[in-house]
Design an enzyme around this catalytic site. Structure first.
Site, PDB file in Angstrom:
ATOM      1  N   HIS A   1     -12.916  17.354  47.039  1.00  0.00           N
ATOM      2  CA  HIS A   1     -11.331  17.318  47.874  1.00  0.00           C
ATOM      3  C   HIS A   1     -10.710  18.717  46.812  1.00  0.00           C
ATOM      4  O   HIS A   1     -10.830  17.949  46.117  1.00  0.00           O
ATOM      5  CB  HIS A   1     -11.008  16.821  48.552  1.00  0.00           C
ATOM      6  CG  HIS A   1     -11.067  15.434  47.498  1.00  0.00           C
ATOM      7  ND1 HIS A   1      -9.420  15.838  46.862  1.00  0.00           N
ATOM      8  CD2 HIS A   1     -11.455  14.808  46.992  1.00  0.00           C
ATOM      9  CE1 HIS A   1      -9.703  14.777  45.708  1.00  0.00           C
ATOM     10  NE2 HIS A   1     -10.767  13.643  45.361  1.00  0.00           N
ATOM     11  N   ASP A   2     -10.050  20.258  47.692  1.00  0.00           N
ATOM     12  CA  ASP A   2      -9.258  20.382  46.981  1.00  0.00           C
ATOM     13  C   ASP A   2     -10.421  21.776  45.730  1.00  0.00           C
ATOM     14  O   ASP A   2      -9.333  22.142  45.320  1.00  0.00           O
ATOM     15  CB  ASP A   2      -8.200  20.177  46.612  1.00  0.00           C
ATOM     16  CG  ASP A   2      -7.385  18.655  47.391  1.00  0.00           C
ATOM     17  OD1 ASP A   2      -6.687  18.987  48.388  1.00  0.00           O
ATOM     18  OD2 ASP A   2      -7.499  17.433  47.258  1.00  0.00           O
TER      19      ASP A   2
ATOM     20  N   GLY B   1     -13.279  16.618  42.595  1.00  0.00           N
ATOM     21  CA  GLY B   1     -11.510  16.735  43.612  1.00  0.00           C
ATOM     22  C   GLY B   1     -11.130  17.794  42.240  1.00  0.00           C
ATOM     23  O   GLY B   1     -10.827  17.183  41.273  1.00  0.00           O
TER      24      GLY B   1
END
Length: 256
Positions: A119-120, A137
């Site tokens: 994520h991200d 992340g």
């Protein structure tokens, strides 16, 4: 162009030129651009936008929720650019609200089998993640970075453009542009001269990068003093200014 066994939600938006293989699953918030090919048994879910001329090989898993226990179902996204290849069993997750809400992949990247983008993550153009490499992340990877097989990058770490991360490396600090790192924990072992040559650095730019490298990594100066020396001696050239800005922007410290 769509196999009859594929399960495509009626709200998904696919260009008329998209190809979808047998038993692929595509969710309601997915958008796929022209001439992209989705392989058999691939799953694309979440609020995922995929550009043109990508190839998603069989069993790739794109747009699932983060492997983050803080994620509570908030609306976040995954954006993938153009002309990427995502190989078998690669996984790419949507973002989190705390991380800006968007996981982003640039253009012309190669994600080899079993690679993972969490994520991200912000992945630049022309990057290669070899087999079973992983970005945790919030990692930021600039353009034309190569990660060898089984390499892993700690969350919130940055990797500068044209860096090379050797196979099996465990990256826990920022990797500056143009260098090669290896080991557990990853340390700088030299310049990525092959990558610089492929990027068409001329002899003058190469000499400046080598000079800056010697000051930062082969002198006994502290980082702040070394950066000041690099600015004074080589500043005003784009490849050096980018190198300096990267060093000055570190939050996790620089691999040296």
């Amino acid at each position: 162009m769509i196999h009859p066994t594929a399960a495509i939600d009626r709200h998904a938006e696919l260009d008329s030129s998209v190809e979808v293989g047998p038993y692929a699953v595509i969710g309601p918030k997915v958008k796929i651009g022209p001439r992209t090919r989705v392989g058999a048994h691939s799953v694309i879910e979440g609020d995922t936008t995929i550009g043109a001329e990508n190839v998603l090989f069989q069993f790739s898993a794109i747009g699932a929720i983060p492997q983050d226990l803080k994620y509570a179902g908030e609306p976040t996204k995954l954006v993938i650019g153009d002309a990427n290849q995502i190989r078998e069993f690669a996984t790419v997750h949507i973002g989190t609200a705390a991380g800006g809400g968007v996981t982003r992949i640039g253009n012309r990247c190669l994600l080899m089998a079993n690679s993972h983008i969490a994520h991200d993550v912000q992945l630049g153009d022309g990057c290669i993640l070899a087999n079973s490499s992983a970005l945790a992340g919030h990692v930021v990877v600039e353009d034309h970075v190569i990660l060898g097989g089984l390499a892993a990058v700690h969350q919130f770490t940055r990797i500068g453009r044209l860096a090379f991360v050797s196979g099996g490396a465990m990256v826990t600090q920022d990797v500056p542009p143009y260098v090669t790192v290896q080991g557990d924990r990853a340390e700088v072992i030299g310049l990525n001269t092959v990558g610089l040559t492929r990027a068409h650095f001329d002899e003058h730019a190469m000499a400046r990068v080598k000079g800056a490298y010697k000051i930062v990594f082969r002198s006994k100066m502290g980082l702040r003093e070394a950066v000041a020396h690099v600015k004074a001696e080589f500043g005003g050239h784009p490849e050096i200014d980018h190198f300096v800005a990267f060093l000055e922007g570190t939050q996790r410290g620089i691999a040296r």
